[in-house]
Design a protein around this motif. Structure first.
Motif, PDB file in Angstrom:
ATOM      1  N   VAL A 104      -2.041  28.064  21.582  1.00 53.93           N
ATOM      2  CA  VAL A 104      -3.130  27.329  20.958  1.00 53.93           C
ATOM      3  C   VAL A 104      -3.737  26.409  22.006  1.00 53.93           C
ATOM      4  O   VAL A 104      -3.044  25.562  22.563  1.00 53.93           O
ATOM      5  N   ALA A 105      -5.018  26.611  22.301  1.00 49.12           N
ATOM      6  CA  ALA A 105      -5.715  25.756  23.268  1.00 49.12           C
ATOM      7  C   ALA A 105      -6.626  24.812  22.513  1.00 49.12           C
ATOM      8  O   ALA A 105      -7.357  25.212  21.619  1.00 49.12           O
ATOM      9  N   TYR A 106      -6.556  23.553  22.873  1.00 47.40           N
ATOM     10  CA  TYR A 106      -7.400  22.526  22.276  1.00 47.40           C
ATOM     11  C   TYR A 106      -8.269  21.949  23.376  1.00 47.40           C
ATOM     12  O   TYR A 106      -7.752  21.294  24.277  1.00 47.40           O
ATOM     13  N   LYS A 107      -9.549  22.244  23.321  1.00 47.39           N
ATOM     14  CA  LYS A 107     -10.491  21.879  24.383  1.00 47.39           C
ATOM     15  C   LYS A 107     -10.029  22.512  25.688  1.00 47.39           C
ATOM     16  O   LYS A 107     -10.100  23.714  25.826  1.00 47.39           O
ATOM     17  N   VAL A 108      -9.508  21.759  26.643  1.00 49.22           N
ATOM     18  CA  VAL A 108      -9.106  22.340  27.932  1.00 49.22           C
ATOM     19  C   VAL A 108      -7.595  22.374  28.106  1.00 49.22           C
ATOM     20  O   VAL A 108      -7.112  22.616  29.191  1.00 49.22           O
ATOM     21  N   GLN A 109      -6.827  22.111  27.053  1.00 48.12           N
ATOM     22  CA  GLN A 109      -5.377  22.120  27.141  1.00 48.12           C
ATOM     23  C   GLN A 109      -4.804  23.147  26.175  1.00 48.12           C
ATOM     24  O   GLN A 109      -5.480  23.567  25.241  1.00 48.12           O
ATOM     25  N   ALA A 110      -3.542  23.540  26.414  1.00 46.98           N
ATOM     26  CA  ALA A 110      -2.936  24.567  25.568  1.00 46.98           C
ATOM     27  C   ALA A 110      -1.456  24.313  25.355  1.00 46.98           C
ATOM     28  O   ALA A 110      -0.810  23.629  26.138  1.00 46.98           O
ATOM     29  N   ILE A 111      -0.945  24.876  24.276  1.00 47.96           N
ATOM     30  CA  ILE A 111       0.488  24.837  23.985  1.00 47.96           C
ATOM     31  C   ILE A 111       0.898  26.225  23.516  1.00 47.96           C
ATOM     32  O   ILE A 111       0.144  26.898  22.819  1.00 47.96           O
ATOM     33  N   THR A 112       2.078  26.661  23.933  1.00 49.18           N
ATOM     34  CA  THR A 112       2.562  27.988  23.575  1.00 49.18           C
ATOM     35  C   THR A 112       3.721  27.876  22.594  1.00 49.18           C
ATOM     36  O   THR A 112       4.639  27.095  22.797  1.00 49.18           O
ATOM     37  N   PHE A 113       3.654  28.675  21.540  1.00 52.59           N
ATOM     38  CA  PHE A 113       4.707  28.772  20.534  1.00 52.59           C
ATOM     39  C   PHE A 113       5.367  30.135  20.697  1.00 52.59           C
ATOM     40  O   PHE A 113       4.687  31.135  20.876  1.00 52.59           O
ATOM     41  N   VAL A 114       6.688  30.175  20.615  1.00 54.01           N
ATOM     42  CA  VAL A 114       7.431  31.414  20.826  1.00 54.01           C
ATOM     43  C   VAL A 114       8.124  31.822  19.527  1.00 54.01           C
ATOM     44  O   VAL A 114       8.813  31.020  18.912  1.00 54.01           O
ATOM     45  N   ASN A 115       7.947  33.059  19.143  1.00 49.98           N
ATOM     46  CA  ASN A 115       8.628  33.625  17.989  1.00 49.98           C
ATOM     47  C   ASN A 115       9.963  34.176  18.481  1.00 49.98           C
ATOM     48  O   ASN A 115      10.164  35.386  18.574  1.00 49.98           O
ATOM     49  N   SER A 116      10.889  33.287  18.806  1.00 48.56           N
ATOM     50  CA  SER A 116      12.155  33.693  19.425  1.00 48.56           C
ATOM     51  C   SER A 116      13.032  34.521  18.493  1.00 48.56           C
ATOM     52  O   SER A 116      13.860  35.297  18.958  1.00 48.56           O
ATOM     53  N   ASP A 117      12.832  34.397  17.181  1.00 46.90           N
ATOM     54  CA  ASP A 117      13.596  35.206  16.224  1.00 46.90           C
ATOM     55  C   ASP A 117      12.954  36.563  15.974  1.00 46.90           C
ATOM     56  O   ASP A 117      13.487  37.364  15.213  1.00 46.90           O
ATOM     57  N   ARG A 118      11.791  36.812  16.577  1.00 44.10           N
ATOM     58  CA  ARG A 118      11.067  38.073  16.457  1.00 44.10           C
ATOM     59  C   ARG A 118      10.822  38.455  14.997  1.00 44.10           C
ATOM     60  O   ARG A 118      11.038  39.596  14.578  1.00 44.10           O
ATOM     61  N   VAL A 119      10.355  37.482  14.228  1.00 49.32           N
ATOM     62  CA  VAL A 119      10.030  37.706  12.824  1.00 49.32           C
ATOM     63  C   VAL A 119       8.685  38.404  12.733  1.00 49.32           C
ATOM     64  O   VAL A 119       7.688  37.913  13.263  1.00 49.32           O
ATOM     65  N   GLY A 120       8.646  39.556  12.086  1.00 49.53           N
ATOM     66  CA  GLY A 120       7.409  40.296  11.901  1.00 49.53           C
ATOM     67  C   GLY A 120       6.661  39.796  10.684  1.00 49.53           C
ATOM     68  O   GLY A 120       7.237  39.174   9.786  1.00 49.53           O
ATOM     69  N   LEU A 121       5.369  40.061  10.660  1.00 48.44           N
ATOM     70  CA  LEU A 121       4.526  39.696   9.520  1.00 48.44           C
ATOM     71  C   LEU A 121       4.247  40.928   8.683  1.00 48.44           C
ATOM     72  O   LEU A 121       3.675  41.908   9.168  1.00 48.44           O
ATOM     73  N   SER A 122       4.672  40.878   7.407  1.00 49.60           N
ATOM     74  CA  SER A 122       4.478  41.990   6.487  1.00 49.60           C
ATOM     75  C   SER A 122       4.811  41.516   5.082  1.00 49.60           C
ATOM     76  O   SER A 122       5.691  40.668   4.901  1.00 49.60           O
ATOM     77  N   THR A 123       4.127  42.072   4.078  1.00 53.26           N
ATOM     78  CA  THR A 123       4.480  41.770   2.689  1.00 53.26           C
ATOM     79  C   THR A 123       5.700  42.573   2.258  1.00 53.26           C
ATOM     80  O   THR A 123       6.283  42.295   1.212  1.00 53.26           O
ATOM     81  N   ASP A 124       6.111  43.548   3.061  1.00 53.27           N
ATOM     82  CA  ASP A 124       7.328  44.311   2.808  1.00 53.27           C
ATOM     83  C   ASP A 124       8.497  43.509   3.371  1.00 53.27           C
ATOM     84  O   ASP A 124       8.633  43.365   4.595  1.00 53.27           O
ATOM     85  N   SER A 125       9.358  42.986   2.505  1.00 52.38           N
ATOM     86  CA  SER A 125      10.447  42.100   2.948  1.00 52.38           C
ATOM     87  C   SER A 125      11.436  42.801   3.878  1.00 52.38           C
ATOM     88  O   SER A 125      12.146  42.134   4.624  1.00 52.38           O
ATOM     89  N   ALA A 126      11.473  44.122   3.865  1.00 52.50           N
ATOM     90  CA  ALA A 126      12.333  44.851   4.801  1.00 52.50           C
ATOM     91  C   ALA A 126      11.768  44.832   6.219  1.00 52.50           C
ATOM     92  O   ALA A 126      12.500  45.052   7.185  1.00 52.50           O
ATOM     93  N   GLU A 127      10.478  44.546   6.369  1.00 51.92           N
ATOM     94  CA  GLU A 127       9.822  44.545   7.684  1.00 51.92           C
ATOM     95  C   GLU A 127       9.586  43.151   8.246  1.00 51.92           C
ATOM     96  O   GLU A 127       9.370  42.992   9.433  1.00 51.92           O
ATOM     97  N   GLY A 128       9.562  42.132   7.394  1.00 53.41           N
ATOM     98  CA  GLY A 128       9.291  40.786   7.886  1.00 53.41           C
ATOM     99  C   GLY A 128       8.977  39.818   6.768  1.00 53.41           C
ATOM    100  O   GLY A 128       9.382  40.021   5.626  1.00 53.41           O
ATOM    101  N   LYS A 129       8.221  38.790   7.104  1.00 49.99           N
ATOM    102  CA  LYS A 129       7.836  37.748   6.153  1.00 49.99           C
ATOM    103  C   LYS A 129       6.322  37.735   5.993  1.00 49.99           C
ATOM    104  O   LYS A 129       5.600  38.148   6.893  1.00 49.99           O
ATOM    105  N   THR A 130       5.846  37.214   4.871  1.00 44.56           N
ATOM    106  CA  THR A 130       4.405  37.130   4.659  1.00 44.56           C
ATOM    107  C   THR A 130       3.791  35.971   5.427  1.00 44.56           C
ATOM    108  O   THR A 130       2.593  35.969   5.681  1.00 44.56           O
ATOM    109  N   GLU A 131       4.606  34.975   5.799  1.00 44.57           N
ATOM    110  CA  GLU A 131       4.095  33.801   6.508  1.00 44.57           C
ATOM    111  C   GLU A 131       5.074  33.387   7.591  1.00 44.57           C
ATOM    112  O   GLU A 131       6.281  33.363   7.369  1.00 44.57           O
ATOM    113  N   LEU A 132       4.533  33.056   8.747  1.00 46.77           N
ATOM    114  CA  LEU A 132       5.350  32.638   9.882  1.00 46.77           C
ATOM    115  C   LEU A 132       4.801  31.326  10.416  1.00 46.77           C
ATOM    116  O   LEU A 132       3.628  31.243  10.785  1.00 46.77           O
ATOM    117  N   LYS A 133       5.641  30.294  10.437  1.00 47.47           N
ATOM    118  CA  LYS A 133       5.249  28.987  10.967  1.00 47.47           C
ATOM    119  C   LYS A 133       6.001  28.746  12.267  1.00 47.47           C
ATOM    120  O   LYS A 133       7.224  28.777  12.299  1.00 47.47           O
TER     121      LYS A 133
END
Length: 151
Positions: free
Chosen positions: A101-130
């Motif tokens: 996420v870059a804000y104006k001229v700066q940025a921050i990186t978020f890592v999905n270290s648990d490798r959670v996928g996005l899907s409405t199918d609960s066998a494939e992942g979660k519907t929302e990832l924070k």
């Protein structure tokens, strides 16, 4: 080989903070999708943007190896960036490896270290990832040099 997904989100205020323009850049790695995805950015004080659909005119959006750019607007202007939330309304899995996420001229990186996928199918992942970070802003990733290394 697992490839990475990078979302570059640039926020700039327009019209004295009334409208903020967001440019969200994604690079999809090994788990592409034809689904619908939405993003919201949160600040440390708890304020957040509405969920904004990631839509562009590219029919190959979210496909493996494709870089996409999304231009969206929000009525919310944040003081800082603490978290990003990505959600889906589809069962077509999309794996977010990293989010920048870059804000104006700066940025921050978020890592999905648990490798959670996005899907409405609960066998494939979660519907929302924070994804949140206590890190401070760093130099942004540019469109001309997206990272493609694994985490």
């Amino acid at each position: 080989m697992f490839k990475l997904l990078v979302i570059l989100l640039t926020i700039s205020s327009v019209a004295a903070g009334v409208i903020s323009q967001y440019t969200i850049q994604t690079f999809t790695g090994s788990d592409g999708s034809d689904g619908k995805f939405f993003a919201s950015v949160e600040s440390a004080d708890g304020s957040k943007t509405q969920f904004i659909e990631l839509v562009n005119n590219n029919l190959d959006a979210f496909d493996i190896g494709v870089m996409d750019i999304f231009d969206v607007e929000s009525s919310v202007s944040l003081k800082d960036v603490k978290c990003i939330v990505i959600k889906t309304t589809t069962d077509d899995r999309w794996l977010v490896d990293k989010v920048t996420v870059a804000y104006k001229v700066q940025a921050i990186t978020f890592v999905n270290s648990d490798r959670v996928g996005l899907s409405t199918d609960s066998a494939e992942g979660k519907t929302e990832l924070k994804l949140c970070s206590d890190e401070k802003f760093t130099t942004p990733i540019t469109a001309s040099s997206p990272s493609t290394s694994a985490c």
